[in-house]
Design an enzyme around this catalytic site. Structure first.
Site, PDB file in Angstrom:
ATOM      1  N   GLU A  72       0.822  -1.209   0.000  1.00  9.40           N
ATOM      2  CA  GLU A  72       0.000   0.000   0.000  1.00  9.40           C
ATOM      3  C   GLU A  72       0.859   1.264   0.000  1.00  9.40           C
ATOM      4  O   GLU A  72       0.367   2.346  -0.294  1.00  9.40           O
ATOM      5  CB  GLU A  72      -0.921   0.011   1.225  1.00  9.40           C
ATOM      6  CG  GLU A  72      -1.939  -1.115   1.188  1.00  9.40           C
ATOM      7  CD  GLU A  72      -2.766  -1.202   2.450  1.00  9.40           C
ATOM      8  OE1 GLU A  72      -4.007  -1.213   2.326  1.00  9.40           O
ATOM      9  OE2 GLU A  72      -2.175  -1.254   3.552  1.00  9.40           O
ATOM     10  N   VAL A 125      -6.954   5.156   7.354  1.00 11.04           N
ATOM     11  CA  VAL A 125      -8.112   5.851   6.793  1.00 11.04           C
ATOM     12  C   VAL A 125      -8.649   6.843   7.830  1.00 11.04           C
ATOM     13  O   VAL A 125      -9.076   7.946   7.486  1.00 11.04           O
ATOM     14  CB  VAL A 125      -9.192   4.836   6.368  1.00 11.04           C
ATOM     15  CG1 VAL A 125     -10.433   5.533   5.877  1.00 11.04           C
ATOM     16  CG2 VAL A 125      -8.655   3.903   5.309  1.00 11.04           C
ATOM     17  N   GLU A 126      -8.597   6.473   9.101  1.00 10.11           N
ATOM     18  CA  GLU A 126      -9.071   7.343  10.171  1.00 10.11           C
ATOM     19  C   GLU A 126      -8.291   8.657  10.208  1.00 10.11           C
ATOM     20  O   GLU A 126      -8.870   9.726  10.428  1.00 10.11           O
ATOM     21  CB  GLU A 126      -8.947   6.634  11.525  1.00 10.11           C
ATOM     22  CG  GLU A 126      -9.887   5.459  11.696  1.00 10.11           C
ATOM     23  CD  GLU A 126      -9.374   4.134  11.128  1.00 10.11           C
ATOM     24  OE1 GLU A 126     -10.006   3.103  11.406  1.00 10.11           O
ATOM     25  OE2 GLU A 126      -8.349   4.124  10.400  1.00 10.11           O
ATOM     26  N   LYS A 185     -11.975   2.508   1.098  1.00 11.26           N
ATOM     27  CA  LYS A 185     -10.982   1.941   0.198  1.00 11.26           C
ATOM     28  C   LYS A 185     -11.728   0.922  -0.660  1.00 11.26           C
ATOM     29  O   LYS A 185     -12.397   0.039  -0.129  1.00 11.26           O
ATOM     30  CB  LYS A 185      -9.846   1.299   0.985  1.00 11.26           C
ATOM     31  CG  LYS A 185      -9.023   2.336   1.742  1.00 11.26           C
ATOM     32  CD  LYS A 185      -8.086   1.726   2.756  1.00 11.26           C
ATOM     33  CE  LYS A 185      -6.996   0.915   2.152  1.00 11.26           C
ATOM     34  NZ  LYS A 185      -5.985   0.467   3.139  1.00 11.26           N
ATOM     35  N   TYR A 243     -18.534  24.451  -2.958  1.00  6.63           N
ATOM     36  CA  TYR A 243     -18.139  23.073  -3.256  1.00  6.63           C
ATOM     37  C   TYR A 243     -16.774  23.035  -3.933  1.00  6.63           C
ATOM     38  O   TYR A 243     -15.977  22.141  -3.656  1.00  6.63           O
ATOM     39  CB  TYR A 243     -19.134  22.398  -4.189  1.00  6.63           C
ATOM     40  CG  TYR A 243     -20.536  22.264  -3.689  1.00  6.63           C
ATOM     41  CD1 TYR A 243     -21.566  22.036  -4.582  1.00  6.63           C
ATOM     42  CD2 TYR A 243     -20.844  22.339  -2.337  1.00  6.63           C
ATOM     43  CE1 TYR A 243     -22.874  21.897  -4.152  1.00  6.63           C
ATOM     44  CE2 TYR A 243     -22.140  22.201  -1.893  1.00  6.63           C
ATOM     45  CZ  TYR A 243     -23.158  21.981  -2.798  1.00  6.63           C
ATOM     46  OH  TYR A 243     -24.439  21.842  -2.371  1.00  6.63           O
TER      47      TYR A 243
END
Length: 110
Positions: free
Chosen positions: A13, A63-64, A89, A44
């Site tokens: 990764e 990811v956190e 993911k 946006y």
């Protein structure tokens, strides 16, 4: 929002980008009537630019961590009272459409 980034704790990764899907939900305080004026809203386009910058800032293990960084970027706008960030993911397990996390952060009322 679909992007690719370097994210994860495993060696494979760290060397290749992965596809992620982001969903952002904001609770916004209108401090004045919107009156069909973009300057009276959270843009946006500016959010997209900020998210792309955070995601593209280099490898992240968790990811956190990425979700926290995006939430903090959103809360930097004083009109944003809360940010809910979901990151998935997409290509981790063949039998799962996605894996990920959803967090919600609120502006402290100090």
């Amino acid at each position: 929002l679909m992007l690719s980034c370097r994210i994860g704790v495993h060696q494979h990764e760290r060397v290749a980008n992965q596809r992620i899907r982001l969903n952002i939900e904001l609770e916004v305080e209108a401090r004045q009537p919107i009156e069909d004026d973009l300057d009276n809203t959270v843009c946006y386009g500016e959010l997209m630019t900020g998210i792309r910058h955070v995601v593209g800032s280099g490898h992240v293990n968790l990811v956190e961590t990425l979700a926290e960084r995006i939430a903090q970027m959103c809360l930097a706008d004083p009109r944003v009272r809360a940010a809910k960030v979901r990151i998935e993911k997409l290509d981790v397990f063949p039998e799962a459409a996605s894996v990920g996390v959803e967090i919600e952060r609120r502006r402290s009322s100090a």
